[in-house]
Motif scaffolding. Structure first.
Motif, PDB file in Angstrom:
ATOM      1  N   GLU A 185      58.358 -71.010  25.508  1.00  0.00           N
ATOM      2  CA  GLU A 185      58.832 -71.925  26.565  1.00  0.00           C
ATOM      3  C   GLU A 185      57.710 -72.202  27.571  1.00  0.00           C
ATOM      4  N   ARG A 192      61.577 -64.919  15.140  1.00  0.00           N
ATOM      5  CA  ARG A 192      62.642 -64.428  16.016  1.00  0.00           C
ATOM      6  C   ARG A 192      63.706 -63.670  15.245  1.00  0.00           C
ATOM      7  N   ASP A 238      66.534 -73.143  22.954  1.00  0.00           N
ATOM      8  CA  ASP A 238      66.166 -72.233  24.046  1.00  0.00           C
ATOM      9  C   ASP A 238      64.662 -71.970  24.087  1.00  0.00           C
ATOM     10  N   LYS A 256      70.791 -64.725  38.461  1.00  0.00           N
ATOM     11  CA  LYS A 256      69.937 -65.911  38.669  1.00  0.00           C
ATOM     12  C   LYS A 256      70.263 -66.989  37.641  1.00  0.00           C
ATOM     13  N   ARG A 300      60.599 -55.035  23.507  1.00  0.00           N
ATOM     14  CA  ARG A 300      61.301 -56.262  23.167  1.00  0.00           C
ATOM     15  C   ARG A 300      60.340 -57.442  22.928  1.00  0.00           C
ATOM     16  N   GLU A 308      65.506 -72.416  28.003  1.00  0.00           N
ATOM     17  CA  GLU A 308      66.532 -71.390  27.813  1.00  0.00           C
ATOM     18  C   GLU A 308      67.769 -71.612  28.683  1.00  0.00           C
ATOM     19  N   VAL A 309      67.540 -71.940  29.948  1.00  0.00           N
ATOM     20  CA  VAL A 309      68.689 -72.083  30.853  1.00  0.00           C
ATOM     21  C   VAL A 309      69.590 -73.233  30.400  1.00  0.00           C
ATOM     22  N   LEU A 310      68.968 -74.316  29.950  1.00  0.00           N
ATOM     23  CA  LEU A 310      69.745 -75.437  29.410  1.00  0.00           C
ATOM     24  C   LEU A 310      70.624 -74.954  28.258  1.00  0.00           C
ATOM     25  N   ALA A 354      73.530 -72.965  29.390  1.00  0.00           N
ATOM     26  CA  ALA A 354      74.542 -73.833  30.005  1.00  0.00           C
ATOM     27  C   ALA A 354      75.372 -74.568  28.952  1.00  0.00           C
ATOM     28  N   GLU A 363      72.081 -56.103  22.507  1.00  0.00           N
ATOM     29  CA  GLU A 363      72.589 -57.290  23.185  1.00  0.00           C
ATOM     30  C   GLU A 363      73.840 -57.840  22.493  1.00  0.00           C
ATOM     31  N   LEU A 422      69.530 -79.828  34.229  1.00  0.00           N
ATOM     32  CA  LEU A 422      68.680 -78.678  33.895  1.00  0.00           C
ATOM     33  C   LEU A 422      67.437 -79.030  33.083  1.00  0.00           C
ATOM     34  N   ASP A 423      67.336 -80.268  32.664  1.00  0.00           N
ATOM     35  CA  ASP A 423      66.173 -80.659  31.867  1.00  0.00           C
ATOM     36  C   ASP A 423      65.609 -81.979  32.378  1.00  0.00           C
ATOM     37  N   MET A 429      73.533 -66.998  19.230  1.00  0.00           N
ATOM     38  CA  MET A 429      73.248 -67.826  20.401  1.00  0.00           C
ATOM     39  C   MET A 429      74.416 -67.817  21.397  1.00  0.00           C
ATOM     40  N   ARG A 481      72.130 -70.887  38.232  1.00  0.00           N
ATOM     41  CA  ARG A 481      71.607 -72.183  37.772  1.00  0.00           C
ATOM     42  C   ARG A 481      72.587 -72.882  36.843  1.00  0.00           C
ATOM     43  N   ARG A 520      59.590 -65.459  22.759  1.00  0.00           N
ATOM     44  CA  ARG A 520      60.401 -66.634  23.111  1.00  0.00           C
ATOM     45  C   ARG A 520      59.968 -67.174  24.480  1.00  0.00           C
ATOM     46  N   ILE A 562      74.725 -82.078  31.940  1.00  0.00           N
ATOM     47  CA  ILE A 562      74.088 -80.750  31.948  1.00  0.00           C
ATOM     48  C   ILE A 562      72.580 -80.899  31.697  1.00  0.00           C
ATOM     49  N   ARG A 622      73.554 -63.592  28.930  1.00  0.00           N
ATOM     50  CA  ARG A 622      72.683 -64.159  29.969  1.00  0.00           C
ATOM     51  C   ARG A 622      73.495 -64.568  31.204  1.00  0.00           C
TER      52      ARG A 622
END
Lengths: 323, 294
Positions: free
Chosen positions: A236, A213, B48, B95, A226, B52-54, B57, B160, A317-318, B83, B99, A232, A313, B90
């Protein structure tokens, strides 16, 4: 419009013919060119007017065929869309070298076999499940949301600029390279492909986790595919499909869970979680060496204030990780 | 100047010398560091990959803490910078934002996207300014050839991060010149240190790190300096393995960015925690001591 004035363009070109030359050498030329002239045109001018033996690969001259990727002042570029002016401005001259990570056949022409072999490994074609044949001639529509998931990957022209720029490719023949993985992503998100699960399971031990990365591929890509960001995504998706089966995925999952405990990293525990006890034993001498100088590694970290927020959190989300 | 201080995990643990040096340098330059014991880890480019969303957040929470205090964020790690900056970006995706907000709002946390994430390198070169840094130099590092090593996440993806030219950066070299050192330009300075796969395949990681050190050495560097404690682990703590991977002795002292600045501003090796390095920094220090004082 008036004709653009020309500038002196010093060009230093890598020359090497295996079998004839014992080592590569550089030949210097100075050309008078308009600043917007593409590097490829400069090379073709050299070949036409100064040295007909210069070997290079090119075709469309329009940044579509992907043939003329090479190193321009150490960066992987398409020669046909890199103007000489800014290069001379930044570096004083233009050093042209063949792409990296592929053996040189002659001058600027490399043997692309390593690149294409890695590409073939990911089986870059739609795989349909013979048990569920599609009706002959039936339309196979995709929703706009499904098309959106391809992101930028269909733009790839297979020029190998990313492969040339990648330090993981340079250091480890087991790494498929950015382009192959970006293409794999493209098939994994294709709703017509029926080998998604199998592709994700296979790629974990086959080099997915060797991606650093470092984003050098994303920097090098002339089409903004990209690759590093899609790799990445693949990571996931691979964890979601199969769980953490490899040191790399174990590390990512362990890291995520590690932070949940104190909000900050517990370095010792992470090492234990990633390596497992047996592999950790092999790392002990190195660990002891480091701890002599940095004794804090051994300590449990002080939990952050507001750890309950972090926990909530994670809970939101997890949810998979909830005991 | 007042900034929310985000030291990151490593500078609070194995890389404590980075925290010591940062505090020393910021004190010397009149930068007020406001600590927040509620900051969490940034995810380090690993979290991530699992979720990633976690990770966005978690970092939106960090950014919200600074936002509430009305402060921009000072980072001292390339990866933390990357990060946290990516979380900022992000959060502009509807979207993702929905979340994240769904998880944060019930906790009374809201992030409006106003916090700038600034690495110390940027603060020194852009906010403090090279002239002001130079004015404070009492011991120019004259004659010391230093190879800057940026760390990927400070530079890329450039669009970015809105970083300075990722392909040809010069902020670090400019800073080195301002403190009297001779910056060494070499290809490896913008390459990867290998750290991210140290736990995946150590041998490959060390080969990658070793190549960059060797490149700096070949170009005449007496020492390297990095704005990233993860790069520091690869280049210093694992240099023995890098040597094994490239098959030669490297003996390359590697400084954290604020350590080289601190040396020039008059800090002692003890104040900068130099004895905590795995590769001794004596050779580089001897060169500095031999140079005449300003």
């Amino acid at each position: 419009m008036s004709a653009e004035t020309t500038i002196k363009v010093p060009v230093s070109v890598y020359r090497f013919e295996p079998g004839r030359d014992s080592v590569p050498h550089y030949v210097d030329y100075t050309l008078d060119l308009a600043p917007h002239t593409p590097v490829l045109s400069a090379l073709l001018k050299i070949r036409a007017e100064l040295d007909p033996t210069l070997s290079l690969r090119y075709s469309c001259r329009s940044a579509i065929c992907g043939s003329c990727a090479m190193q321009v002042n150490s960066k992987s570029r398409l020669a046909c869309e890199t103007p000489v002016g800014p290069e001379v401005e930044k570096h004083g001259k233009i050093v042209i070298e063949p792409m990296r990570n592929q053996p040189v056949l002659r001058d600027l022409v490399v043997d692309q076999k390593p690149f294409w072999t890695q590409y073939e490994r990911i089986e870059p074609h739609l795989k349909l499940d013979p048990r569920h044949p599609m009706p002959e001639g039936a339309p196979n529509p995709m929703t706009p949301e499904e098309v959106e998931r391809f992101k930028e990957t269909p733009r790839c022209i297979a020029c190998a600029a990313c492969f040339s720029a990648c330090p993981a490719v340079e250091a480890d023949a087991g790494f498929p390279g950015p382009m192959a993985l970006a293409k794999l992503y493209r098939f994994v998100v294709d709703p017509r492909d029926q080998a998604r699960q199998n592709r994700l399971v296979r790629i974990q031990p086959e080099g997915l986790w060797l991606c650093l990365r470092c984003h050098l591929c994303t920097e090098a890509c002339p089409k903004d595919v990209r690759p590093s960001e899609r790799i990445r995504d693949l990571k996931e998706m691979a964890i979601a499909a199969q769980g953490a089966t490899e040191p790399g995925s174990r590390h990512a999952v362990a890291f995520k869970n590690n932070i949940r405990e104190a909000g900050t990293l517990n370095e010792m525990k992470l090492a234990r979680q990633t390596y497992g006890l047996a592999a950790l034993a092999k790392e002990l001498p190195q660990g002891a060496r480091i701890m002599r100088k940095k004794p804090e590694v051994r300590k449990r970290p002080h939990p952050i204030d507001g750890l309950d927020e972090v926990e909530k959190i994670y809970a939101a989300l997890d949810p998979k990780e909830r005991e | 100047m007042k900034l929310a201080y985000y030291p990151g995990c490593v500078a609070q643990e194995s890389g404590k010398e980075l925290d010591m040096a940062t505090r020393w340098v910021c004190r010397a330059l009149g930068i007020e560091l406001v600590p927040f014991p509620s900051f969490s880890c940034c995810g380090s480019g690993f979290m991530d990959e699992a979720n990633e969303v976690l990770n966005v957040a978690i970092n939106a929470r960090n950014l919200a803490i600074a936002e509430k205090a009305g402060l921009d964020l000072l980072t001292i790690c390339s990866t933390c910078t990357g990060m946290l900056s990516l979380a900022n970006l992000r959060m502009q995706d509807e979207k993702v934002r929905a979340r994240v907000d769904g998880a944060l709002k019930p906790l009374g946390i809201e992030y409006h996207g106003t916090v700038k994430v600034k690495h110390l390198l940027r603060v020194l070169t852009e906010d403090v300014g090279l002239a002001a840094v130079k004015a404070k130099v009492v011991r120019p590092l004259a004659g010391l050839k230093v190879g800057a090593f940026y760390g990927c996440h400070l530079l890329r993806p450039a669009d970015e991060l809105q970083s300075e030219s990722a392909e040809e950066p010069h902020a670090f070299e400019d800073l080195l010149a301002a403190i009297g050192a001779d910056p060494v330009y070499y290809r490896g300075r913008v390459m990867c240190c290998g750290f991210p796969i140290q736990f995946v395949k150590g041998e490959t990681a060390s080969r990658i790190g070793g190549r960059q050190i060797l490149d700096a050495k070949t170009h005449g560097a007496d020492a390297m300096a990095t704005p990233c404690p993860l790069c520091h682990i690869s280049l210093d703590a694992y240099q023995n393995r890098a040597e094994a991977a490239v098959g030669q002795r490297l003996d390359m002292p590697v400084f954290h960015l604020p350590q080289v600045v601190g040396l020039a501003l008059g800090a002692s090796p003890e104040e900068l925690g130099l004895s905590r390095h795995l590769v001794p920094t004596d050779i580089a220090l001897a060169k500095v001591r031999a140079a005449p004082r300003a």
